[in-house]
Design a protein around this motif. Structure first.
Motif, PDB file in Angstrom:
ATOM      1  N   GLN A  50       1.727  -9.415  -8.484  1.00  0.00           N
ATOM      2  CA  GLN A  50       1.190  -8.077  -8.255  1.00  0.00           C
ATOM      3  C   GLN A  50       1.019  -7.810  -6.760  1.00  0.00           C
ATOM      4  OE1 GLN A  50      -2.194  -6.842 -10.602  1.00  0.00           O
ATOM      5  NE2 GLN A  50      -1.763  -8.322 -12.225  1.00  0.00           N
ATOM      6  N   TYR A  51       1.511  -6.666  -6.328  1.00  0.00           N
ATOM      7  CA  TYR A  51       1.205  -6.173  -4.981  1.00  0.00           C
ATOM      8  C   TYR A  51       0.322  -4.948  -5.149  1.00  0.00           C
ATOM      9  CZ  TYR A  51       1.392  -4.027  -0.435  1.00  0.00           C
ATOM     10  OH  TYR A  51       1.022  -3.457   0.764  1.00  0.00           O
ATOM     11  N   ARG A  52      -0.869  -5.007  -4.555  1.00  0.00           N
ATOM     12  CA  ARG A  52      -1.844  -3.930  -4.685  1.00  0.00           C
ATOM     13  C   ARG A  52      -2.094  -3.312  -3.309  1.00  0.00           C
ATOM     14  NH1 ARG A  52      -6.240  -7.446  -8.261  1.00  0.00           N
ATOM     15  NH2 ARG A  52      -4.938  -7.675 -10.149  1.00  0.00           N
ATOM     16  N   ASP A  53      -2.092  -1.983  -3.261  1.00  0.00           N
ATOM     17  CA  ASP A  53      -2.243  -1.282  -1.989  1.00  0.00           C
ATOM     18  C   ASP A  53      -3.408  -0.303  -2.065  1.00  0.00           C
ATOM     19  OD1 ASP A  53      -1.443   0.556   0.394  1.00  0.00           O
ATOM     20  OD2 ASP A  53       0.050  -1.051   0.445  1.00  0.00           O
ATOM     21  N   TRP A  54      -4.181  -0.241  -0.974  1.00  0.00           N
ATOM     22  CA  TRP A  54      -5.306   0.693  -0.936  1.00  0.00           C
ATOM     23  C   TRP A  54      -4.828   2.140  -1.007  1.00  0.00           C
ATOM     24  CZ3 TRP A  54      -9.954  -1.040  -1.864  1.00  0.00           C
ATOM     25  CH2 TRP A  54     -10.346  -2.324  -1.449  1.00  0.00           C
ATOM     26  N   GLN A  55      -3.604   2.378  -0.503  1.00  0.00           N
ATOM     27  CA  GLN A  55      -2.993   3.694  -0.648  1.00  0.00           C
ATOM     28  C   GLN A  55      -1.694   3.490  -1.431  1.00  0.00           C
ATOM     29  OE1 GLN A  55      -2.797   4.853   3.466  1.00  0.00           O
ATOM     30  NE2 GLN A  55      -1.090   3.487   3.936  1.00  0.00           N
ATOM     31  N   ILE A  56      -0.752   4.404  -1.360  1.00  0.00           N
ATOM     32  CA  ILE A  56       0.476   4.213  -2.122  1.00  0.00           C
ATOM     33  C   ILE A  56       1.275   3.046  -1.566  1.00  0.00           C
ATOM     34  CG2 ILE A  56       2.607   5.311  -2.905  1.00  0.00           C
ATOM     35  CD1 ILE A  56       0.035   6.418  -4.144  1.00  0.00           C
ATOM     36  N   LEU A  57       1.431   2.997  -0.251  1.00  0.00           N
ATOM     37  CA  LEU A  57       2.047   1.873   0.453  1.00  0.00           C
ATOM     38  C   LEU A  57       1.528   1.864   1.889  1.00  0.00           C
ATOM     39  CD1 LEU A  57       5.852   1.747  -0.569  1.00  0.00           C
ATOM     40  CD2 LEU A  57       4.137  -0.047  -0.950  1.00  0.00           C
ATOM     41  N   GLY A  58       1.439   0.673   2.472  1.00  0.00           N
ATOM     42  CA  GLY A  58       1.107   0.589   3.887  1.00  0.00           C
ATOM     43  C   GLY A  58      -0.251   0.015   4.225  1.00  0.00           C
ATOM     44  N   ASP A  59      -1.104  -0.242   3.240  1.00  0.00           N
ATOM     45  CA  ASP A  59      -2.425  -0.822   3.498  1.00  0.00           C
ATOM     46  C   ASP A  59      -2.725  -1.835   2.396  1.00  0.00           C
ATOM     47  OD1 ASP A  59      -4.948  -1.425   4.382  1.00  0.00           O
ATOM     48  OD2 ASP A  59      -5.830   0.537   3.946  1.00  0.00           O
ATOM     49  N   LYS A  60      -2.278  -3.052   2.593  1.00  0.00           N
ATOM     50  CA  LYS A  60      -2.358  -4.074   1.543  1.00  0.00           C
ATOM     51  C   LYS A  60      -3.792  -4.331   1.101  1.00  0.00           C
ATOM     52  CE  LYS A  60      -1.672  -8.489   2.425  1.00  0.00           C
ATOM     53  NZ  LYS A  60      -0.969  -9.745   2.761  1.00  0.00           N
ATOM     54  N   GLU A  61      -3.991  -4.221  -0.200  1.00  0.00           N
ATOM     55  CA  GLU A  61      -5.266  -4.614  -0.808  1.00  0.00           C
ATOM     56  C   GLU A  61      -5.206  -6.070  -1.245  1.00  0.00           C
ATOM     57  OE1 GLU A  61      -8.103  -3.568  -4.661  1.00  0.00           O
ATOM     58  OE2 GLU A  61      -6.298  -2.381  -4.278  1.00  0.00           O
ATOM     59  N   GLN A  62      -4.173  -6.428  -2.027  1.00  0.00           N
ATOM     60  CA  GLN A  62      -4.029  -7.813  -2.493  1.00  0.00           C
ATOM     61  C   GLN A  62      -2.574  -8.129  -2.812  1.00  0.00           C
ATOM     62  OE1 GLN A  62      -6.681  -8.185  -5.911  1.00  0.00           O
ATOM     63  NE2 GLN A  62      -8.179  -9.266  -4.668  1.00  0.00           N
ATOM     64  N   LEU A  63      -2.235  -9.389  -2.638  1.00  0.00           N
ATOM     65  CA  LEU A  63      -1.013  -9.960  -3.191  1.00  0.00           C
ATOM     66  C   LEU A  63      -1.451 -11.074  -4.122  1.00  0.00           C
ATOM     67  CD1 LEU A  63       2.066 -10.310  -3.370  1.00  0.00           C
ATOM     68  CD2 LEU A  63       1.903 -11.906  -1.447  1.00  0.00           C
ATOM     69  N   LEU A  64      -1.136 -10.926  -5.415  1.00  0.00           N
ATOM     70  CA  LEU A  64      -1.605 -11.863  -6.441  1.00  0.00           C
ATOM     71  C   LEU A  64      -0.416 -12.555  -7.090  1.00  0.00           C
ATOM     72  CD1 LEU A  64      -4.391 -11.295  -9.057  1.00  0.00           C
ATOM     73  CD2 LEU A  64      -2.167 -12.124  -9.795  1.00  0.00           C
ATOM     74  N   LEU A  65      -0.467 -13.888  -7.121  1.00  0.00           N
ATOM     75  CA  LEU A  65       0.550 -14.713  -7.774  1.00  0.00           C
ATOM     76  C   LEU A  65      -0.161 -15.569  -8.810  1.00  0.00           C
ATOM     77  CD1 LEU A  65       2.336 -15.941  -4.507  1.00  0.00           C
ATOM     78  CD2 LEU A  65       2.932 -13.939  -5.894  1.00  0.00           C
ATOM     79  N   ILE A  87      -4.527 -15.592  -4.465  1.00  0.00           N
ATOM     80  CA  ILE A  87      -4.733 -14.185  -4.132  1.00  0.00           C
ATOM     81  C   ILE A  87      -4.995 -14.064  -2.638  1.00  0.00           C
ATOM     82  CG2 ILE A  87      -6.147 -12.129  -4.537  1.00  0.00           C
ATOM     83  CD1 ILE A  87      -6.315 -14.962  -7.018  1.00  0.00           C
ATOM     84  N   THR A  88      -4.196 -13.251  -1.959  1.00  0.00           N
ATOM     85  CA  THR A  88      -4.425 -12.910  -0.565  1.00  0.00           C
ATOM     86  C   THR A  88      -4.935 -11.482  -0.515  1.00  0.00           C
ATOM     87  OG1 THR A  88      -2.650 -14.369   0.174  1.00  0.00           O
ATOM     88  CG2 THR A  88      -3.406 -12.706   1.726  1.00  0.00           C
ATOM     89  N   SER A  89      -6.131 -11.281   0.039  1.00  0.00           N
ATOM     90  CA  SER A  89      -6.764  -9.960   0.044  1.00  0.00           C
ATOM     91  C   SER A  89      -6.852  -9.409   1.458  1.00  0.00           C
ATOM     92  CB  SER A  89      -8.182 -10.044  -0.538  1.00  0.00           C
ATOM     93  OG  SER A  89      -8.151 -10.470  -1.889  1.00  0.00           O
ATOM     94  N   GLY A  90      -6.563  -8.114   1.594  1.00  0.00           N
ATOM     95  CA  GLY A  90      -6.710  -7.428   2.867  1.00  0.00           C
ATOM     96  C   GLY A  90      -7.883  -6.475   2.837  1.00  0.00           C
ATOM     97  N   GLU A  91      -8.301  -6.029   4.013  1.00  0.00           N
ATOM     98  CA  GLU A  91      -9.401  -5.091   4.113  1.00  0.00           C
ATOM     99  C   GLU A  91      -8.881  -3.659   4.129  1.00  0.00           C
ATOM    100  OE1 GLU A  91     -11.853  -5.934   7.453  1.00  0.00           O
ATOM    101  OE2 GLU A  91     -12.543  -7.870   6.683  1.00  0.00           O
ATOM    102  N   PHE A  92      -9.711  -2.746   3.668  1.00  0.00           N
ATOM    103  CA  PHE A  92      -9.342  -1.334   3.675  1.00  0.00           C
ATOM    104  C   PHE A  92      -9.244  -0.829   5.115  1.00  0.00           C
ATOM    105  CE2 PHE A  92     -10.552   3.155   3.831  1.00  0.00           C
ATOM    106  CZ  PHE A  92      -9.610   3.700   2.976  1.00  0.00           C
ATOM    107  N   GLY A  93      -8.229  -0.011   5.399  1.00  0.00           N
ATOM    108  CA  GLY A  93      -8.097   0.588   6.719  1.00  0.00           C
ATOM    109  C   GLY A  93      -7.084  -0.111   7.602  1.00  0.00           C
ATOM    110  N   ASP A  94      -7.249   0.040   8.899  1.00  0.00           N
ATOM    111  CA  ASP A  94      -6.260  -0.445   9.867  1.00  0.00           C
ATOM    112  C   ASP A  94      -6.342  -1.938  10.154  1.00  0.00           C
ATOM    113  OD1 ASP A  94      -5.296   2.141  10.148  1.00  0.00           O
ATOM    114  OD2 ASP A  94      -6.727   2.616  11.764  1.00  0.00           O
ATOM    115  N   ALA A  95      -7.436  -2.577   9.799  1.00  0.00           N
ATOM    116  CA  ALA A  95      -7.608  -4.003  10.108  1.00  0.00           C
ATOM    117  C   ALA A  95      -6.568  -4.849   9.377  1.00  0.00           C
ATOM    118  CB  ALA A  95      -9.016  -4.460   9.719  1.00  0.00           C
TER     119      ALA A  95
END
Length: 229
Positions: A50-65, A87-95
């Motif tokens: 699963q690739y999860r994005d905070w928006q449609i694309l461009g701001d990674k929320e999570q990559l789950l294997l 699970i690799t998780s990203g933060e919301f926004g530009d970070a």
């Protein structure tokens, strides 16, 4: 079983809070689920990417294997799984900051048909979670899936169907380390979508999921492929 379903629905309407996450911005999850039963065996494999994005694309929320070994007893229509996940998780926004989690999980799938039309599956999952810079803890999950074919009573080839699920997450250990804790209620996910069975081994779904945690409630589009091979 009816009590479990009622409890799940009650939790769906129970929690809404606020955080720095933009709750008005719809995200998207892109998912591939696979399942394989070994020939002449009660064992198999299943999992998802699963690739999860905070928006449609461009701001990674999570990559789950995630993947596991399955076991189906001969005498009962039920499936057990023992698996691992990363699970690799990203933060919301530009970070660009990310954090990592490894999991061990056990689950049981119990299918059920109601009124010859409603294809119901109950999934119970128990997770052991190893989160970066946090103490070990566990989580309990219950998911109620319902698929309703528009034609006939089964998910046959060339069939459209309505799909619904509601999943409740409950934390086990509440201490995360550094004198911090989490609530008993972790999150709830409610989904409604449209599915299409291309052939017995492949089906697709598109829908909308609302995820509610203790800090935010946010909508996600979901695109998924389900593959039995």
């Amino acid at each position: 079983m009816k009590k479990i379903i009622l409890l799940n629905i009650c939790f769906f309407v129970s929690v809404k809070a606020f955080s720095q996450v933009n709750e008005n911005q719809t995200g998207a999850w892109y998912m591939y689920f696979f399942n394989h039963q070994f020939k002449n065996s009660q064992f198999g494999i299943q999992g998802d990417i699963q690739y999860r994005d905070w928006q449609i694309l461009g701001d990674k929320e999570q990559l789950l294997l995630r993947s596991g070994i399955t076991y189906k007893p001969k005498s009962k229509d039920i499936m057990f799984t023992f698996g691992l996940a990363n699970i690799t998780s990203g933060e919301f926004g530009d970070a660009d900051v990310t954090s990592n989690e490894n999991r061990i999980y056990q689950e049981v799938l119990i299918p059920q048909k109601i009124a010859h039309k409603f294809l119901v599956t109950h999934r119970f999952r128990y997770e052991q979670r190893f989160l970066e810079n946090q103490d070990f803890r566990t989580r309990y999950r219950y998911n109620l899936f319902i698929n309703i074919p528009f034609k006939g009573n089964e998910l046959n080839s060339k069939t459209f169907y309505a799909a619904f699920y509601n999943e409740l997450f409950i934390n086990g250990e509440r201490t995360t380390g550094n004198n911090e804790t989490v609530e008993l209620f972790d999150r709830n996910r409610t989904y409604i979508g449209l599915g299409y069975v291309l052939k017995p081994t492949i089906r697709f779904q598109f829908g909308y999921m609302q995820q509610t945690t203790n800090t935010f409630s946010k909508g996600q589009l979901q695109f998924s492929m389900h593959h039995n091979f």
